[in-house]
Design a protein around this motif. Structure first.
Motif, PDB file in Angstrom:
ATOM      1  N   TYR A  71       0.549  -1.623   0.438  1.00  0.00           N
ATOM      2  CA  TYR A  71       0.265  -0.545   0.161  1.00  0.00           C
ATOM      3  C   TYR A  71       0.806   1.501   0.166  1.00  0.00           C
ATOM      4  O   TYR A  71       0.291   2.375   0.263  1.00  0.00           O
ATOM      5  N   LYS A  72       1.782   1.006  -0.106  1.00  0.00           N
ATOM      6  CA  LYS A  72       3.250   2.211  -0.011  1.00  0.00           C
ATOM      7  C   LYS A  72       3.235   2.709  -0.898  1.00  0.00           C
ATOM      8  O   LYS A  72       4.632   2.075  -1.635  1.00  0.00           O
ATOM      9  N   CYS A  73       2.466   2.919  -2.422  1.00  0.00           N
ATOM     10  CA  CYS A  73       1.959   3.202  -3.687  1.00  0.00           C
ATOM     11  C   CYS A  73       1.069   3.832  -3.733  1.00  0.00           C
ATOM     12  O   CYS A  73       0.215   3.848  -4.181  1.00  0.00           O
ATOM     13  N   THR A  74       1.814   4.684  -5.072  1.00  0.00           N
ATOM     14  CA  THR A  74       0.845   6.048  -5.054  1.00  0.00           C
ATOM     15  C   THR A  74      -0.382   5.489  -6.523  1.00  0.00           C
ATOM     16  O   THR A  74      -1.586   5.820  -7.000  1.00  0.00           O
ATOM     17  N   GLU A  75       0.449   4.325  -7.157  1.00  0.00           N
ATOM     18  CA  GLU A  75      -0.887   3.726  -8.470  1.00  0.00           C
ATOM     19  C   GLU A  75      -0.456   4.623  -9.478  1.00  0.00           C
ATOM     20  O   GLU A  75      -1.921   4.906  -9.606  1.00  0.00           O
ATOM     21  N   CYS A  76       0.551   5.208  -9.359  1.00  0.00           N
ATOM     22  CA  CYS A  76       0.573   6.400 -10.278  1.00  0.00           C
ATOM     23  C   CYS A  76       1.347   5.516 -11.858  1.00  0.00           C
ATOM     24  O   CYS A  76       0.721   6.881 -12.598  1.00  0.00           O
ATOM     25  N   GLY A  77       1.760   4.970 -11.978  1.00  0.00           N
ATOM     26  CA  GLY A  77       1.516   4.300 -13.065  1.00  0.00           C
ATOM     27  C   GLY A  77       2.886   4.657 -14.050  1.00  0.00           C
ATOM     28  O   GLY A  77       3.055   4.188 -14.940  1.00  0.00           O
ATOM     29  N   GLY A  78       3.861   5.247 -13.350  1.00  0.00           N
ATOM     30  CA  GLY A  78       4.922   5.965 -14.150  1.00  0.00           C
ATOM     31  C   GLY A  78       5.932   4.283 -14.204  1.00  0.00           C
ATOM     32  O   GLY A  78       6.657   4.544 -15.273  1.00  0.00           O
ATOM     33  N   CYS A  79       6.003   3.162 -13.276  1.00  0.00           N
ATOM     34  CA  CYS A  79       6.661   2.253 -13.603  1.00  0.00           C
ATOM     35  C   CYS A  79       6.038   1.831 -14.464  1.00  0.00           C
ATOM     36  O   CYS A  79       7.152   0.945 -16.040  1.00  0.00           O
ATOM     37  N   ASP A  80       4.901   1.352 -15.056  1.00  0.00           N
ATOM     38  CA  ASP A  80       4.176   0.880 -16.442  1.00  0.00           C
ATOM     39  C   ASP A  80       4.173   1.878 -17.304  1.00  0.00           C
ATOM     40  O   ASP A  80       4.795   0.711 -18.603  1.00  0.00           O
ATOM     41  N   VAL A  81       4.622   2.960 -17.133  1.00  0.00           N
ATOM     42  CA  VAL A  81       4.936   3.844 -18.595  1.00  0.00           C
ATOM     43  C   VAL A  81       6.549   3.221 -18.988  1.00  0.00           C
ATOM     44  O   VAL A  81       6.735   3.273 -20.389  1.00  0.00           O
ATOM     45  N   SER A  82       7.005   3.141 -17.993  1.00  0.00           N
ATOM     46  CA  SER A  82       8.498   2.983 -18.040  1.00  0.00           C
ATOM     47  C   SER A  82       9.006   1.906 -18.848  1.00  0.00           C
ATOM     48  O   SER A  82      10.118   1.348 -19.563  1.00  0.00           O
ATOM     49  N   CYS A  83       8.474   0.652 -18.173  1.00  0.00           N
ATOM     50  CA  CYS A  83       8.648  -0.530 -18.201  1.00  0.00           C
ATOM     51  C   CYS A  83       7.856  -1.323 -20.104  1.00  0.00           C
ATOM     52  O   CYS A  83       8.682  -1.725 -20.529  1.00  0.00           O
ATOM     53  N   LYS A  84       7.042  -0.517 -20.171  1.00  0.00           N
ATOM     54  CA  LYS A  84       6.558  -0.989 -21.175  1.00  0.00           C
ATOM     55  C   LYS A  84       6.826  -0.180 -22.374  1.00  0.00           C
ATOM     56  O   LYS A  84       6.308  -0.266 -23.868  1.00  0.00           O
ATOM     57  N   PHE A  85       7.813   0.595 -22.845  1.00  0.00           N
ATOM     58  CA  PHE A  85       9.046   1.243 -23.808  1.00  0.00           C
ATOM     59  C   PHE A  85       9.251   0.616 -24.446  1.00  0.00           C
ATOM     60  O   PHE A  85       8.626  -0.414 -25.520  1.00  0.00           O
ATOM     61  N   LEU A  86      10.181  -0.695 -23.369  1.00  0.00           N
ATOM     62  CA  LEU A  86       9.750  -2.024 -24.870  1.00  0.00           C
ATOM     63  C   LEU A  86       9.967  -3.371 -24.679  1.00  0.00           C
ATOM     64  O   LEU A  86       9.099  -4.010 -25.201  1.00  0.00           O
ATOM     65  N   ASN A  87       9.232  -3.112 -22.898  1.00  0.00           N
ATOM     66  CA  ASN A  87       8.139  -4.967 -22.759  1.00  0.00           C
ATOM     67  C   ASN A  87       7.499  -5.016 -22.497  1.00  0.00           C
ATOM     68  O   ASN A  87       6.416  -3.932 -22.723  1.00  0.00           O
ATOM     69  N   ASN A  88       6.318  -6.200 -22.481  1.00  0.00           N
ATOM     70  CA  ASN A  88       4.720  -6.440 -22.233  1.00  0.00           C
ATOM     71  C   ASN A  88       4.522  -7.035 -21.195  1.00  0.00           C
ATOM     72  O   ASN A  88       3.146  -7.883 -20.969  1.00  0.00           O
ATOM     73  N   LEU A  89       4.589  -6.193 -19.838  1.00  0.00           N
ATOM     74  CA  LEU A  89       4.137  -6.284 -18.965  1.00  0.00           C
ATOM     75  C   LEU A  89       3.731  -5.582 -18.622  1.00  0.00           C
ATOM     76  O   LEU A  89       3.537  -4.742 -18.782  1.00  0.00           O
ATOM     77  N   GLU A  90       3.057  -5.671 -17.421  1.00  0.00           N
ATOM     78  CA  GLU A  90       1.720  -4.970 -17.325  1.00  0.00           C
ATOM     79  C   GLU A  90       1.879  -4.494 -15.208  1.00  0.00           C
ATOM     80  O   GLU A  90       0.904  -4.626 -14.268  1.00  0.00           O
ATOM     81  N   PRO A  91       2.703  -3.943 -15.313  1.00  0.00           N
ATOM     82  CA  PRO A  91       2.977  -3.586 -13.449  1.00  0.00           C
ATOM     83  C   PRO A  91       1.810  -3.336 -12.477  1.00  0.00           C
ATOM     84  O   PRO A  91       1.834  -3.379 -12.110  1.00  0.00           O
ATOM     85  N   LEU A  92       1.458  -1.748 -13.665  1.00  0.00           N
ATOM     86  CA  LEU A  92       0.450  -1.577 -12.435  1.00  0.00           C
ATOM     87  C   LEU A  92      -1.171  -2.496 -12.553  1.00  0.00           C
ATOM     88  O   LEU A  92      -1.207  -2.715 -11.211  1.00  0.00           O
ATOM     89  N   GLU A  93      -1.144  -3.335 -13.277  1.00  0.00           N
ATOM     90  CA  GLU A  93      -2.250  -4.196 -13.294  1.00  0.00           C
ATOM     91  C   GLU A  93      -1.981  -5.326 -12.121  1.00  0.00           C
ATOM     92  O   GLU A  93      -2.689  -5.425 -11.341  1.00  0.00           O
ATOM     93  N   ILE A  94      -0.817  -5.643 -11.852  1.00  0.00           N
ATOM     94  CA  ILE A  94      -0.501  -6.595 -11.281  1.00  0.00           C
ATOM     95  C   ILE A  94      -0.661  -5.453 -10.021  1.00  0.00           C
ATOM     96  O   ILE A  94      -0.929  -6.472  -8.837  1.00  0.00           O
TER      97      ILE A  94
END
Lengths: 426, 522
Positions: free
Chosen positions: A68-91
């Motif tokens: 719960y120490k996460c703002t779900e801002c989705g920053g990780c999601d954008v950076s990761c998906k530049f090349l990967n097809n992971l979905e950090p925010l959904e996870i």
């Protein structure tokens, strides 16, 4: 959580590598910036999801705190998906839902406001009947309008100046709008903590109420409500009206000449992209394809599956507005648009971990100050509250305005009066 | 196994409250790493991506705090494993009596010496962070193939360190200058000119007295098995072109405005014999910013940012022996000169450049090349990848390694354990004007698929054996006791020497030597 077991090359902690403009502002994740241990990052939370799924870790206070120490801002999601097809925010979101199901979430402070949403339709435990108290007598509404202004809990009870300014700008442009008499919480603060059933209840209440009216457009001043209607409602239930944020409407009105900004506003401003209006406001596109194995171990999506990378957030309208205000100088921060740094308030963090929220705001404020701007602008009541708390905390010389207040200034309307009105009913 | 309360408290006193954690969740996450599953299988363990859990994770912020941690480890007989940006199984502990020293809070660029072309960095400064700061002075740094998100300090002191821009930025092992090193007993060692008694500075890596650079890192680094490096000076280089980049649009489809004097060539040398001659010819002329041999699939991968795009790149994937060359210049004159040299070489060997004719890359490719992001494309196809082979030698040996590896790889492709790159997957780059080359064979497997993980692990073991059978030199992954003891007798008994170094520098065996060597054998 089946997506959890994949390699992540740790891009989740940084803004997309090609967009790094300085060492100081290279990071994207407020949680790892605050707590330092790897599990707090997007990649770390993916590993937590895997460990939890494999039964390696059990429900515990430690687990709940980290997740719960996460703002779900989705920053990780954008950076990761530049090349990967992971979905950090959904996870991360799915992990929270799983913890709630397993009795390990949400945080006690969040549970308190969820109860309040259930009881009085807002997370602030304010009387429901006072929801419309923000509305000044001289603001014109039209009960027959096809446009509905959905105000949201925060603008109704806590950031009234945003609700008032938005309504006044619409009045100034001659836009007729109506209000939802029995408006209730959109459910965003509930959904972000993983409590899906209460969210669905709130969603159905709102959609039923709006669909019973003859409206074709719903306008939002709150980025959180906008994101929730646009993305999360849309994922769970179809509806038959258009949703737009006030900045989109105002940009359109300025460009069409219906809103004329003539008064000089001699400020040097920088703009903070709210996560809810930026990267997270991108809808999931429908995809009805198949994952087809074309070679052993190599699969492709046919037709190609749209990647949700935050590119379709609302970025240009607020910038167009700022650029059309006479006498105003606009400077960008380093981390903007889909790789903007979060204000720190989202996903229940402000209530459960206020120190974390405040520290994140301080980081963002430093970035704003480094531009040389004297004024910080945004378009979200959560960002507004948290960033203004930060300004107070660090005794910053920055002014803060919601973008609708700035438009009022450019229209020659005294915003001191609005602050007064907001203050009176606060 | 968590820390005893008193020990935990002592660590906390050393680094401050909140910077030590032995919780189940924290330690379990640090037990995970990419490719652990493969190494577990090699050790006849369950092929899961987890190592043993560390006893705790500790976050120091200064060299003095690192010293205190190491001294406490000696006091209590606890092993340590240090990590910076933490990419790869080498960052995992090898015993349940180890802690992880996460150097994340040590993230300062200590010094940029523009005149003498070096920068001093702490462990958690990423390559991209260093690069962006030195670019402001028109300078560049070497970036390992692992990408700009990893630590230049780790690459310079503790890992291997080849990179895509090697013709213009060298190799991590060659770029390391002064070093600050916390030895396994907690004492500080200063290498190079930083160790001088009078006027210490960072500009030289060797001495004073006999150079310890080889002992410090050797061929592929000790992966924290010989102490903790807290500050290091690395060489800087003139940026090859203008640094005034313009990037617009949104992720993942950024537009990059290519600098004026930058050109990509993709040429097909038709066979490896010719490629050997051509690459040496190009490198002798010292004109390239980047010059690599990549197998067909790897060429496709560096030009794609998704598997869907990759599959549309068959025209570039069908080249027999491709060379990818980028030239870049700061002035028109320099640019014209470099192009002229390339033209002459191409005429001599009757080569054709397919760029602009058969294929035009997206503009973002140039941005990724300049910001050293191309290595990350190896993960596009299956999500999992690791390199086998890994040799530094002449181009001939490197290419020979590549060819000899193909039939072996094909066995595992046929078993559907590895993705099909026709066995050719390979990347070779030149160093120091063609004086030596580096080759490795990036191989794609699926981390989620046990059959694939087992196949990959077997393939790695047999690849290494092939190096012995065919006298191809030391591969990348000669790490840990087992591998050193296999290779040692074939390579001047280096394992005996390495063990002597380990026991001399680490008499209490406190630095976790799981990916280095341990003193357990004579």
């Amino acid at each position: 959580m089946n997506k959890a077991n994949k390699y992540s090359p740790e891009n989740c902690k940084w803004v997309p590598q090609l967009q790094i403009k300085s060492q100081k502002y290279a990071t994207i994740c407020p949680a790892i910036d605050e707590y330092n241990f790897h599990p707090y990052s997007g990649g770390g939370k993916i590993i937590i999801a895997l460990s939890y799924q494999m039964g390696r870790i059990k429900p515990s206070d430690e687990l709940r705190d980290i997740v719960y120490k996460c703002t779900e801002c989705g920053g990780c999601d954008v950076s990761c998906k530049f090349l990967n097809n992971l979905e950090p925010l959904e996870i991360i979101r799915e992990l929270r839902e799983r913890l709630v199901k397993d009795g390990c979430g949400p945080m006690p402070a969040q549970q308190k406001y969820i109860e309040s949403v259930k009881k009085v339709n807002n997370p602030y435990n304010e009387p429901h009947e006072k929801r419309m108290d923000w509305l000044p007598n001289d603001v014109q509404t039209d009960p027959n309008s096809k446009i509905l202004f959905y105000v949201g809990c925060t603008a109704s009870y806590r950031r009234k100046e945003m609700a008032i300014a938005t309504a006044r700008v619409m009045n100034a442009a001659g836009i007729k709008f109506r209000l939802l008499e029995d408006e209730t919480c959109c459910g965003s603060p509930v959904l972000r903590t993983g409590v899906k059933d209460v969210f669905l209840e709130a969603m159905n209440k709102n959609l039923d109420a709006i669909e019973a009216l003859d409206v074709d457009t719903v306008v939002f001043t709150c980025a959180g409500c906008y994101d929730t209607f646009k993305v999360d409602y849309h994922l769970n239930r179809n509806y038959n009206f258009k949703v737009i944020h006030a900045v989109e409407l105002f940009d359109e009105l300025i460009r069409s000449g219906e809103l004329k900004l003539t008064k000089e506003v001699p400020l040097t401003v920088t703009y903070h992209d709210p996560c809810h209006l930026g990267r997270n406001a991108e809808r999931y596109e429908e995809w009805d394809g198949d994952e087809v194995q074309i070679l052993p171990l190599v699969s492709i999506n046919i037709p190609p599956k749209p990647k949700r990378c935050g590119a379709k957030g609302v970025y240009d309208p607020p910038r167009n507005i700022l650029k059309s205000i006479p006498g105003l100088k606009f400077i960008e921060m380093e981390r903007i648009m889909e790789y903007s740094y979060c204000c720190g308030a989202g996903a229940g963090v402000k209530s459960a971990f206020p120190e974390f929220a405040l520290n994140t705001a301080l980081t963002r404020l430093e970035e704003a100050e480094d531009t040389g701007a004297d004024t910080l602008i945004s378009a979200c009541p959560f960002c507004s509250t948290n960033l203004q708390d930060g300004i107070k905390e660090k005794s910053s010389k920055l002014n803060f305005y919601d973008i609708s207040e700035l438009i009022l200034m450019a229209l020659g309307i005294d915003i001191g009066k609005i602050k007064e009105e907001a203050g009176e009913v606060a | 196994m968590v820390l005893e309360k008193e020990v935990f408290k002592e660590f906390e006193v050393a680094v401050g409250v909140g910077n030590v954690n032995d919780g189940e969740v924290i330690t379990d996450v640090y037990a995970y790493n990419w490719c652990n599953e493969m190494f577990n299988f090699m050790e006849e363990k369950e092929p899961i991506p987890y190592s043993p859990r560390p006893k705790a994770v500790i976050l120091p912020s200064t060299t003095e705090e690192v010293q205190k941690i190491v001294k406490l480890c000696n006091k209590y007989g606890i092993q340590f494993k240090a990590q910076s940006t933490g990419l790869g199984p080498w960052n995992s502990v090898s015993t349940d009596n180890s802690i992880i020293v996460d150097l994340r809070r040590m993230n300062r660029i200590v010094k940029i010496d523009k005149k003498n072309l070096y920068a001093v960095v702490e462990p958690y400064v990423s390559g991209a962070q260093l690069q962006v700061e030195i670019m402001k002075h028109g300078l560049n740094c070497h970036m390992p193939g692992a990408g700009p998100q990893v630590s230049p300090l780790a690459s310079a002191t503790s890992m291997n360190g080849p990179g895509f821009t090697s013709p213009s930025t060298g190799h991590s092992s060659r770029n390391v200058l002064g070093v600050e090193w916390v030895l396994p007993d907690g004492e500080i060692m200063k290498l190079g000119s930083w160790g001088l008694k009078n006027y210490p500075d960072w500009f030289i890596g060797d001495g004073p007295g006999p150079s310890l650079r080889g002992i410090m890192r050797g061929w592929a680094g000790a992966k924290s098995g010989i102490g903790i490096f807290t500050r290091v000076a690395v060489k800087l280089f003139p940026y090859p072109c203008s640094t005034d980049f313009k990037i617009s649009g949104h992720s993942p489809n950024y537009d990059f405005k290519k600098p004026d004097f930058m050109r990509l060539y993709v040429i097909d040398c038709k066979n490896l014999k010719r490629l050997d001659e051509i690459i040496i010819e190009i490198e002798k002329e010292e004109i390239s910013f980047m010059c690599s041999y990549l197998s067909g699939l790897a060429v496709m991968a560096i030009f794609a940012n998704s598997i869907g795009q990759l599959m549309n790149l068959m025209p570039v994937g069908s080249l027999k022996s491709p060379l990818i060359i980028i030239i870049a210049a700061r002035t028109k004159r320099e640019y014209e000169y470099k192009q002229k040299v390339m033209d002459l070489i191409m005429q001599r060997y009757k080569l054709k450049d397919i760029i602009g004719k058969q294929y035009t890359p997206n503009s973002v490719f140039y941005g990724e090349a300049l910001r050293s992001n191309l290595g990350l494309h190896g993960f596009i196809a299956t999500g999992g990848f690791q390199s086998s082979c890994g040799v530094a030698d002449s181009a001939k040996i490197c290419l020979n390694t590549s060819q000899l590896n193909i039939p072996l790889k094909k066995i595992y492709i046929k078993k559907e354990a590895l993705a099909n790159d026709f066995g050719e997957g390979g990347w070779m780059s030149s160093y120091e004007s063609g004086h030596y080359f580096h080759f490795e064979s990036p191989t794609m497997f699926d981390q989620k698929n046990k059959h694939s993980v087992k196949g990959m692990a077997e393939y790695m073991v047999r690849s290494n054996q092939l190096h012995l059978l065919k006298h191809l030199g030391a591969p990348f992954f000669v790490e840990g006791d087992r591998m050193h003891d296999i290779f040692g007798p074939h390579m001047c008994n280096h394992n005996i020497w390495l063990r002597k170094i380990k026991t001399t520098f680490d008499p209490n065996n406190i630095a976790d030597g799981g990916f280095y060597i341990t003193p357990k054998k004579d």
